[in-house]
Design an enzyme around this catalytic site. Structure first.
Site, PDB file in Angstrom:
ATOM      1  N   TYR A   1       0.673  -0.927  -0.251  1.00  0.00           N
ATOM      2  CA  TYR A   1      -0.569   0.113  -0.124  1.00  0.00           C
ATOM      3  C   TYR A   1       0.679   1.230   0.128  1.00  0.00           C
ATOM      4  O   TYR A   1       0.061   2.616   0.421  1.00  0.00           O
ATOM      5  CB  TYR A   1      -0.869   0.369   1.300  1.00  0.00           C
ATOM      6  CG  TYR A   1      -2.105  -0.708   1.199  1.00  0.00           C
ATOM      7  CD1 TYR A   1      -3.135  -0.688   0.665  1.00  0.00           C
ATOM      8  CD2 TYR A   1      -1.711  -2.237   2.124  1.00  0.00           C
ATOM      9  CE1 TYR A   1      -3.492  -1.976  -0.176  1.00  0.00           C
ATOM     10  CE2 TYR A   1      -2.951  -3.361   2.341  1.00  0.00           C
ATOM     11  CZ  TYR A   1      -3.474  -3.250   1.070  1.00  0.00           C
ATOM     12  OH  TYR A   1      -4.957  -4.046   1.082  1.00  0.00           O
TER      13      TYR A   1
ATOM     14  N   TYR B   1     -11.645  -0.560   0.243  1.00  0.00           N
ATOM     15  CA  TYR B   1     -10.890  -0.320   1.746  1.00  0.00           C
ATOM     16  C   TYR B   1     -10.142   0.242   1.863  1.00  0.00           C
ATOM     17  O   TYR B   1     -10.013   0.516   3.030  1.00  0.00           O
ATOM     18  CB  TYR B   1     -12.065  -1.528   2.641  1.00  0.00           C
ATOM     19  CG  TYR B   1     -10.623  -2.404   2.950  1.00  0.00           C
ATOM     20  CD1 TYR B   1     -10.236  -2.285   4.346  1.00  0.00           C
ATOM     21  CD2 TYR B   1      -9.694  -3.610   2.095  1.00  0.00           C
ATOM     22  CE1 TYR B   1      -8.887  -3.085   5.001  1.00  0.00           C
ATOM     23  CE2 TYR B   1      -8.729  -4.293   2.468  1.00  0.00           C
ATOM     24  CZ  TYR B   1      -8.319  -3.920   4.149  1.00  0.00           C
ATOM     25  OH  TYR B   1      -7.571  -4.681   4.370  1.00  0.00           O
ATOM     26  N   ARG B   2      -9.082  -0.345   1.259  1.00  0.00           N
ATOM     27  CA  ARG B   2      -8.008   0.184   1.435  1.00  0.00           C
ATOM     28  C   ARG B   2      -6.839   0.385   0.739  1.00  0.00           C
ATOM     29  O   ARG B   2      -6.725  -0.646  -0.888  1.00  0.00           O
ATOM     30  CB  ARG B   2      -6.796  -1.097   2.890  1.00  0.00           C
ATOM     31  CG  ARG B   2      -5.493  -0.400   3.539  1.00  0.00           C
ATOM     32  CD  ARG B   2      -5.531  -1.522   4.457  1.00  0.00           C
ATOM     33  NE  ARG B   2      -4.940  -1.214   4.789  1.00  0.00           N
ATOM     34  CZ  ARG B   2      -3.845  -2.305   6.007  1.00  0.00           C
ATOM     35  NH1 ARG B   2      -4.534  -3.208   5.942  1.00  0.00           N
ATOM     36  NH2 ARG B   2      -2.867  -1.667   6.258  1.00  0.00           N
TER      37      ARG B   2
ATOM     38  N   HIS C   1       4.826  -6.204  -4.808  1.00  0.00           N
ATOM     39  CA  HIS C   1       3.192  -6.216  -4.801  1.00  0.00           C
ATOM     40  C   HIS C   1       2.147  -4.954  -4.574  1.00  0.00           C
ATOM     41  O   HIS C   1       2.883  -4.539  -3.914  1.00  0.00           O
ATOM     42  CB  HIS C   1       3.271  -7.810  -3.775  1.00  0.00           C
ATOM     43  CG  HIS C   1       3.538  -7.287  -2.452  1.00  0.00           C
ATOM     44  ND1 HIS C   1       1.483  -7.068  -1.532  1.00  0.00           N
ATOM     45  CD2 HIS C   1       4.043  -7.324  -1.149  1.00  0.00           C
ATOM     46  CE1 HIS C   1       2.526  -6.843   0.074  1.00  0.00           C
ATOM     47  NE2 HIS C   1       3.553  -6.588  -0.143  1.00  0.00           N
TER      48      HIS C   1
ATOM     49  N   ASP D   1      -1.346 -11.437   8.498  1.00  0.00           N
ATOM     50  CA  ASP D   1      -0.786 -12.381   7.938  1.00  0.00           C
ATOM     51  C   ASP D   1       0.693 -12.513   8.515  1.00  0.00           C
ATOM     52  O   ASP D   1       1.329 -13.652   8.777  1.00  0.00           O
ATOM     53  CB  ASP D   1      -0.273 -12.345   6.788  1.00  0.00           C
ATOM     54  CG  ASP D   1      -1.435 -12.264   6.060  1.00  0.00           C
ATOM     55  OD1 ASP D   1      -2.543 -13.418   6.245  1.00  0.00           O
ATOM     56  OD2 ASP D   1      -1.926 -11.944   5.043  1.00  0.00           O
TER      57      ASP D   1
END
Length: 604
Positions: free
Chosen positions: A147, A529-530, A448, A208
């Site tokens: 993100y 949501y993000r 990623h 995670d």
């Protein structure tokens, strides 16, 4: 440090550094690091560089301002970002830029990093930023990977790294199952502290990977995988430095001498905590959090389903079981391609052709390379409580899941210790791990970025989002990694695009694919949501009901709380007045440039 030296250096551990790995995960972390550097072909960056100065600030003025801040905090707590940008890896990541950048690495980059050691020093930094109108960007630990990591949205911002010196667990209460933490407390550190005190009756809920900040993850509304998986719902009270330098406490913490800060979140009057989650309205320096009681036993389970079209019927089975809490935790439905990627091996081991890896290759490889064998969808879940209660719930789940032809419950006794199942088992039991990011080794220089829409738990929604994602990935020749994280009444489709960050074409394809999915999902009524820093403007624009009334409200709050526009401008698409209308919003049309044309001069 040379590239080889970096690859072979020891992994930092707790408690020698706040950002270290617990010793029980050290061997696994070292292997994870080796795997990452084995697939790295990007040359070590040795480019000498001047610090980036934010637009609107003269370099001489900026140099003078930093000298003043050194005098206030101590020279050792103010670092100029004038060295080559080192990518590092998860446990040794940069705080100057995004180690998994999807743009040129000089785009979202800090000018300097400061390390306050207290709420009072955070206030000093904020007052300093207002004096010089220098943008600042706070991070807790900078591990918001996928993100944007530690990168600031406005190029040349001064990063305020809260974690290095503000990393204390201020309270750990074994009676009411609560804690009070500073930004630099990781899930690893909180878990270790509970174990060290012998509080076996308390669990944490971990994402995670456990290296991120408990506070940072929570205010970004991250999730974990026990019944306490909604982290924001489990917080209780904040201490916040506002963009003007004022300090407030929310909830019961606003009561002097409060003895219930961490046990009751609401206090009296308007509930303001929400404006400090996923926003740029304040810097959170302390947070209360509730912890989970040990359920007295647990048992992980995994089911596989053979066909792609099993996804819809499976969701119709999951929904009533999840709402009634027979399925108790935030569980995952993952595609078989991720089982291959989770082996930590490069894609080239299975396929060397162009375009997305063919389905028949994935299934053939799963048959021989994984301990579970071939399937299309896997459900990872956990039952909690004493054995007789678990047995009753698991029997209900078994009967329902086996309504799908070919459904199979996997016997954990057949799985080796390094099988991905056991990572899910540990995380769902509140034990932090470091297994998850093995799938970034799928490409050289693996990075990623996530597409994260929310939907109801329904067959029509799951199949629509799956089809949308698959079409977009096929369009850009990208392998599709879908995973559904199932909450109580909603689910998040988490699609991780794994790409080679040293390949400009791969970065562009990943970004274009993400932009397509965001627009197509919004047209069907699904919102994220993000999201990544680069996509925040686009995602924010999709929440446009009533002529963008929500963003207008957010902008009014921003201008009232941050009149000089210094705190994390652009975060979550919220721009202060001095930046608005000057080309800062990143859209498909703006391409891969993060800067606008300047800022409004002082006094206007």
């Amino acid at each position: 440090m040379s590239f080889a030296d970096e690859a072979n250096s020891a992994v930092p551990t707790l408690p020698s550094t706040h950002s270290g790995i617990p010793t029980f995960l050290l061997e696994k972390a070292q292997k994870a690091k080796e795997g990452i550097f084995e697939t790295r072909t990007k040359p070590a960056n040795e480019r000498q560089r001047l610090p980036v100065v934010p637009l609107g600030i003269e370099r001489d003025e900026f140099t003078k301002a930093l000298a003043e801040l050194r005098g206030q905090l101590g020279a050792e707590h103010v670092e100029i970002n004038d060295k080559p940008l080192k990518d590092g890896w998860y446990m040794e990541h940069p705080n100057t830029h995004d180690m998994m950048t999807i743009l040129d690495e000089e785009e979202l980059v800090a000018s300097a990093v400061v390390y306050p050691g207290s709420t009072e020093e955070v206030q000093q930094v904020v007052l300093w930023a207002n004096k010089y109108r220098i943008p600042i960007f706070p991070i807790s630990m900078g591990r918001n990977l996928g993100y944007g990591g530690a990168a600031p949205r406005v190029r040349g911002s001064v990063t305020v790294d809260l974690g290095r010196r503000m990393n204390q667990i201020l309270d750990l209460n074994p009676e009411d199952y609560t804690c009070l933490v500073e930004p630099g407390v990781s899930f690893y550190a909180l878990y270790e502290a509970i174990q060290a005190k012998g509080y076996a009756h308390m669990w944490i809920d971990t994402p995670d990977i456990g290296g991120g900040s408990v506070l940072g993850n929570t205010i970004d509304r991250g999730v974990g995988y026990t019944p306490y998986g909604d982290h924001w719902a489990c917080h209780a009270g904040l201490e916040v430095v506002l963009p003007t330098g004022d300090v407030i406490r929310t909830g019961m913490g606003a009561l002097p001498g409060s003895n219930t800060w961490q046990t009751f979140p609401y206090g009296f009057g308007p509930y303001s905590d929400g404006i400090f989650s996923q926003s740029n309205y304040g810097i959170v320096t302390k947070m209360g959090m509730t912890l989970m009681p040990n359920p007295g036993g647990y048992e992980s389970f995994m089911y596989t389903f053979p066909k792609e079209e099993d996804l819809g019927p499976l969701m119709e089975i999951i929904r009533p079981l999840r709402i009634s809490n027979i399925l108790e935790n935030v569980a995952q439905v993952r595609h078989v391609i991720q089982a291959l990627a989770a082996l930590g091996q490069p894609r080239s081991k299975f396929f060397t052709g162009s375009g997305p890896i063919p389905a028949e290759v994935v299934h053939a490889a799963a048959t021989t390379a994984t301990a579970v064998g071939d399937y299309t969808w896997a459900y990872y879940g956990m039952a909690y409580g004493p054995a007789h209660i678990r047995a009753h719930k698991l029997a209900l789940v078994d009967a329902e899941f086996k309504r799908i032809p070919g459904a199979r419950r996997v016997d954990p006794a057949t799985l080796p210790a390094d099988e991905y199942f056991w990572a899910r088992d540990r995380v769902a039991a509140g034990v932090p791990d470091i297994h998850e990011l093995r799938w970034v080794n799928w490409t050289p220089n693996g990075a990623h970025v996530a597409f994260s829409p929310v939907s109801p738990i329904r067959a029509a929604d799951a199949t629509a989002l799956f089809a949308l994602g698959k079409r977009a990935h096929d369009r850009y020749g990208i392998d599709f990694f879908p995973a559904f994280c199932v909450g109580l009444r909603e689910m998040h489709l988490i699609v991780e695009i794994v790409f080679d960050r040293d390949d400009g074409a791969a970065r562009r394809a990943a970004l274009d694919c993400l932009r397509d999915m965001i627009d197509e999902a919004a047209a069907l009524g699904y919102g994220e949501y993000r999201t990544h820093l680069v996509l925040m403007d686009q995602v924010a624009s999709t929440y446009s009901w009533n002529d963008g009334a929500l963003m207008k409200f957010n902008e009014r709050l921003k201008d009232a709380l941050d009149p000089n526009g210094i705190l994390a401008p652009g975060r979550c698409g919220i721009w202060p007045k001095r930046y608005r209308g000057r080309g800062w919003e990143m859209t498909r049309e703006s391409g891969h440039v993060s800067e606008g044309s300047g800022v409004e001069p002082a006094g206007l």
